[in-house]
Design a protein around this motif. Structure first.
Motif, PDB file in Angstrom:
ATOM      1  N   THR A 158       0.938  -1.231  -0.090  1.00 18.19           N
ATOM      2  CA  THR A 158       0.153   0.078  -0.261  1.00 18.19           C
ATOM      3  C   THR A 158       0.973   1.298  -0.047  1.00 18.19           C
ATOM      4  O   THR A 158       1.622   1.409   0.616  1.00 18.19           O
ATOM      5  N   LEU A 159       0.477   2.131  -0.795  1.00 21.23           N
ATOM      6  CA  LEU A 159       1.444   3.474  -1.122  1.00 21.23           C
ATOM      7  C   LEU A 159       0.708   4.587  -0.496  1.00 21.23           C
ATOM      8  O   LEU A 159       1.447   5.378   0.094  1.00 21.23           O
ATOM      9  N   THR A 255     -12.587  20.260  -7.901  1.00 18.05           N
ATOM     10  CA  THR A 255     -12.771  19.045  -7.369  1.00 18.05           C
ATOM     11  C   THR A 255     -12.788  19.074  -5.904  1.00 18.05           C
ATOM     12  O   THR A 255     -12.294  20.309  -5.288  1.00 18.05           O
ATOM     13  N   ARG A 256     -14.036  18.217  -5.325  1.00 17.40           N
ATOM     14  CA  ARG A 256     -14.177  18.263  -3.816  1.00 17.40           C
ATOM     15  C   ARG A 256     -14.050  16.953  -3.275  1.00 17.40           C
ATOM     16  O   ARG A 256     -14.636  15.826  -3.798  1.00 17.40           O
ATOM     17  N   PRO A 257     -13.391  16.614  -2.022  1.00 15.84           N
ATOM     18  CA  PRO A 257     -13.216  15.363  -1.628  1.00 15.84           C
ATOM     19  C   PRO A 257     -14.735  14.850  -1.194  1.00 15.84           C
ATOM     20  O   PRO A 257     -15.566  15.754  -0.605  1.00 15.84           O
ATOM     21  N   ILE A 258     -14.658  13.470  -1.073  1.00 15.31           N
ATOM     22  CA  ILE A 258     -16.290  12.924  -0.684  1.00 15.31           C
ATOM     23  C   ILE A 258     -15.641  12.484   0.866  1.00 15.31           C
ATOM     24  O   ILE A 258     -15.101  11.445   1.158  1.00 15.31           O
ATOM     25  N   ARG A 259     -16.132  13.111   1.942  1.00 17.36           N
ATOM     26  CA  ARG A 259     -15.820  13.037   3.349  1.00 17.36           C
ATOM     27  C   ARG A 259     -16.092  11.520   3.914  1.00 17.36           C
ATOM     28  O   ARG A 259     -15.659  11.032   4.996  1.00 17.36           O
ATOM     29  N   ASP A 260     -17.390  10.925   3.297  1.00 17.09           N
ATOM     30  CA  ASP A 260     -18.055   9.978   4.126  1.00 17.09           C
ATOM     31  C   ASP A 260     -17.956   8.547   3.201  1.00 17.09           C
ATOM     32  O   ASP A 260     -18.636   7.736   3.450  1.00 17.09           O
ATOM     33  N   ALA A 261     -17.025   8.516   2.324  1.00 20.88           N
ATOM     34  CA  ALA A 261     -16.975   7.495   1.421  1.00 20.88           C
ATOM     35  C   ALA A 261     -15.667   6.691   1.580  1.00 20.88           C
ATOM     36  O   ALA A 261     -15.414   5.614   0.955  1.00 20.88           O
ATOM     37  N   GLY A 262     -14.838   6.749   2.794  1.00 18.35           N
ATOM     38  CA  GLY A 262     -13.794   5.924   3.107  1.00 18.35           C
ATOM     39  C   GLY A 262     -12.738   6.337   2.025  1.00 18.35           C
ATOM     40  O   GLY A 262     -12.716   7.463   1.392  1.00 18.35           O
ATOM     41  N   THR A 263     -11.466   5.571   2.027  1.00 16.95           N
ATOM     42  CA  THR A 263     -10.436   5.705   1.192  1.00 16.95           C
ATOM     43  C   THR A 263     -10.289   4.246   0.427  1.00 16.95           C
ATOM     44  O   THR A 263     -10.618   3.198   0.765  1.00 16.95           O
ATOM     45  N   GLU A 264      -9.531   4.368  -0.603  1.00 16.41           N
ATOM     46  CA  GLU A 264      -9.267   3.235  -1.367  1.00 16.41           C
ATOM     47  C   GLU A 264      -7.706   3.231  -1.436  1.00 16.41           C
ATOM     48  O   GLU A 264      -6.930   4.239  -1.613  1.00 16.41           O
ATOM     49  N   PRO A 265      -7.005   2.045  -1.319  1.00 13.60           N
ATOM     50  CA  PRO A 265      -5.430   1.870  -1.295  1.00 13.60           C
ATOM     51  C   PRO A 265      -5.003   1.885  -2.646  1.00 13.60           C
ATOM     52  O   PRO A 265      -5.538   1.361  -3.616  1.00 13.60           O
ATOM     53  N   LEU A 266      -3.948   2.727  -2.936  1.00  9.71           N
ATOM     54  CA  LEU A 266      -3.327   2.929  -3.972  1.00  9.71           C
ATOM     55  C   LEU A 266      -2.135   1.770  -3.608  1.00  9.71           C
ATOM     56  O   LEU A 266      -1.232   1.907  -2.808  1.00  9.71           O
ATOM     57  N   ILE A 267      -2.065   0.926  -4.683  1.00 12.11           N
ATOM     58  CA  ILE A 267      -0.916  -0.509  -4.421  1.00 12.11           C
ATOM     59  C   ILE A 267      -0.028  -0.570  -5.416  1.00 12.11           C
ATOM     60  O   ILE A 267      -0.196  -0.105  -6.659  1.00 12.11           O
ATOM     61  N   ILE A 287       9.260   4.218  -6.364  1.00 18.18           N
ATOM     62  CA  ILE A 287       7.985   4.547  -6.859  1.00 18.18           C
ATOM     63  C   ILE A 287       7.331   5.564  -5.857  1.00 18.18           C
ATOM     64  O   ILE A 287       6.816   6.585  -6.187  1.00 18.18           O
ATOM     65  N   PRO A 288       7.367   5.202  -4.515  1.00 17.58           N
ATOM     66  CA  PRO A 288       6.576   6.090  -3.454  1.00 17.58           C
ATOM     67  C   PRO A 288       6.996   7.702  -3.444  1.00 17.58           C
ATOM     68  O   PRO A 288       6.027   8.693  -3.309  1.00 17.58           O
ATOM     69  N   HIS A 289       8.340   7.935  -3.816  1.00 25.13           N
ATOM     70  CA  HIS A 289       8.671   9.071  -3.909  1.00 25.13           C
ATOM     71  C   HIS A 289       8.643   9.987  -5.132  1.00 25.13           C
ATOM     72  O   HIS A 289       8.886  11.028  -5.190  1.00 25.13           O
ATOM     73  N   ALA A 290       8.202   9.331  -6.170  1.00 20.37           N
ATOM     74  CA  ALA A 290       7.961   9.694  -7.474  1.00 20.37           C
ATOM     75  C   ALA A 290       6.660  10.097  -7.588  1.00 20.37           C
ATOM     76  O   ALA A 290       6.193  10.953  -8.595  1.00 20.37           O
ATOM     77  N   LEU A 291       5.662   9.627  -6.888  1.00 15.60           N
ATOM     78  CA  LEU A 291       4.202   9.975  -7.171  1.00 15.60           C
ATOM     79  C   LEU A 291       3.916  11.350  -6.764  1.00 15.60           C
ATOM     80  O   LEU A 291       4.430  12.146  -6.083  1.00 15.60           O
ATOM     81  N   PRO A 292       2.823  11.924  -7.432  1.00 18.08           N
ATOM     82  CA  PRO A 292       2.523  13.264  -7.445  1.00 18.08           C
ATOM     83  C   PRO A 292       1.811  13.411  -5.989  1.00 18.08           C
ATOM     84  O   PRO A 292       1.527  12.497  -5.355  1.00 18.08           O
ATOM     85  N   ALA A 293       1.879  14.769  -5.290  1.00 22.64           N
ATOM     86  CA  ALA A 293       1.449  15.158  -4.086  1.00 22.64           C
ATOM     87  C   ALA A 293       0.041  14.534  -3.858  1.00 22.64           C
ATOM     88  O   ALA A 293      -0.137  13.926  -2.774  1.00 22.64           O
ATOM     89  N   ALA A 294      -0.812  14.700  -4.972  1.00 19.76           N
ATOM     90  CA  ALA A 294      -2.315  14.155  -4.613  1.00 19.76           C
ATOM     91  C   ALA A 294      -2.462  12.698  -4.421  1.00 19.76           C
ATOM     92  O   ALA A 294      -3.386  12.186  -4.063  1.00 19.76           O
ATOM     93  N   LEU A 295      -1.464  12.002  -4.750  1.00 17.87           N
ATOM     94  CA  LEU A 295      -1.683  10.269  -4.634  1.00 17.87           C
ATOM     95  C   LEU A 295      -0.408  10.078  -3.658  1.00 17.87           C
ATOM     96  O   LEU A 295      -0.098   8.805  -3.592  1.00 17.87           O
ATOM     97  N   GLN A 296      -0.053  10.970  -2.609  1.00 14.99           N
ATOM     98  CA  GLN A 296       0.642  10.549  -1.366  1.00 14.99           C
ATOM     99  C   GLN A 296       0.027  10.355  -0.199  1.00 14.99           C
ATOM    100  O   GLN A 296       0.693  10.284   0.906  1.00 14.99           O
ATOM    101  N   GLY A 297      -0.985  10.039  -0.270  1.00 16.14           N
ATOM    102  CA  GLY A 297      -2.051  10.022   0.907  1.00 16.14           C
ATOM    103  C   GLY A 297      -2.306  11.284   1.755  1.00 16.14           C
ATOM    104  O   GLY A 297      -2.677  11.242   2.937  1.00 16.14           O
TER     105      GLY A 297
END
Length: 297
Positions: A158-159, A255-267, A287-297
């Motif tokens: 899980t990234l 874009t707006r986050p959905i706050r009550d839909a939980g999260t999904e693992p990027l793997i 790879i974890p260090h190369a991901l864009p900020a929006a996909l670094q949790g």
């Protein structure tokens, strides 16, 4: 007719390196007579002498021997690599889910080229089903994807854990909210990408909350979904959130986050029975260090 053996290659190249039978035999921990017999058999097979023999002097390669011994050394080096699991070919086949590829793949390749230029990476962009099948059949070594539709024989790293977000035109009233809920979205016309597992997963989020989504459009790609949303045809839903705030046709969007839909693992995934090579492990660490900020949790 005699067959060329690995031992003969080792003996001949050792004699060339050490300049004589005695030193080569000591280095190889074999008797000098055994080494001499093996070398004589090899020269008989080749029908050419490999060394010039002078009484009391060093053995020096013949003109034929120089070229043959260089080739033998190269072959021995290649054979040695075959027995070393950490020295195998460094070509890494990585699959990237099609919605993630536009925002992730180039940064990964650029970052890796800078820090590990010896790694050879062969990327492939795939949908969920094709990616899962490629992993299970050993067609790819690694896969960067969302944890959807993968079987239990797939190992996962899980990234990040990412919340889904809604995509809206800039003049929509819901843009006044910093985040949204599933109940707010359930009454809106929605646009979902028609990517099989993705479509079913988004529907499942509403079903778990006891809601029925109003799906107006199903698009073939995320880019098309963002274009529909920016043009006011409904609200898009996605986990992948590109940095651009324009649709492909140049319309602004929000874009707006959905706050009550939980999260999904990027793997980062691989087949459990197909452990990553040393090269693939190195890529996995980068790879974890190369991901864009929006996909670094």
């Amino acid at each position: 007719m005699l067959s060329l053996t690995l031992r003969q290659l080792e003996y001949a190249t050792a004699v060339a390196r050490h300049g004589g039978m005695t030193a080569a035999a000591e280095a190889l921990h074999v008797s000098q007579p055994a080494l001499s017999v093996a070398l004589a058999q090899l020269e008989a097979l080749l029908q050419r002498p490999l060394f010039l023999r002078r009484a009391g002097g060093r053995l020096t390669p013949t003109a034929f021997g120089r070229g043959w011994l260089d080739l033998a050394e190269a072959q021995l080096t290649a054979l040695t690599r075959l027995t070393d699991p950490n020295a195998a070919a460094e070509d890494i086949r990585i699959a990237v889910f099609e919605d993630l590829a536009p925002s992730c793949l180039a940064p990964i390749l650029t970052y890796t080229e800078k820090l590990a230029p010896h790694l050879k990476i062969t990327p492939q962009v795939m949908d969920f089903e094709t990616l899962s099948d490629a992993l299970r059949k050993g067609k790819v070594d690694l896969a960067l994807t969302w944890d959807l539709g993968l079987q239990s024989d797939i190992a996962r790293q899980t990234l990040a854990r990412i919340a889904p977000h809604a995509i809206l035109p800039t003049d929509h009233p819901l843009t006044q909210n910093a985040s949204l809920t599933l109940s707010q979205l359930a009454t809106e016309p929605l646009i979902l990408t028609d990517q099989g597992l993705s479509l079913g997963h988004m529907r499942g989020l509403f079903a778990q909350a006891g809601l029925t989504p109003q799906i107006r459009h199903r698009t073939a790609s995320m880019d098309l979904m963002r274009s529909y949303a920016a043009n006011g045809l409904g609200l898009g839903l996605s986990y992948t959130n590109p940095a651009a705030r324009l649709s492909p046709d140049g319309k602004p969007l929000v874009t707006r986050p959905i706050r009550d839909a939980g999260t999904e693992p990027l793997i980062l995934a691989h087949l459990a029975q197909n452990p990553p090579s040393a090269a693939a492990q190195q890529l996995s660490a980068l790879i974890p260090h190369a991901l864009p900020a929006a996909l670094q949790g």
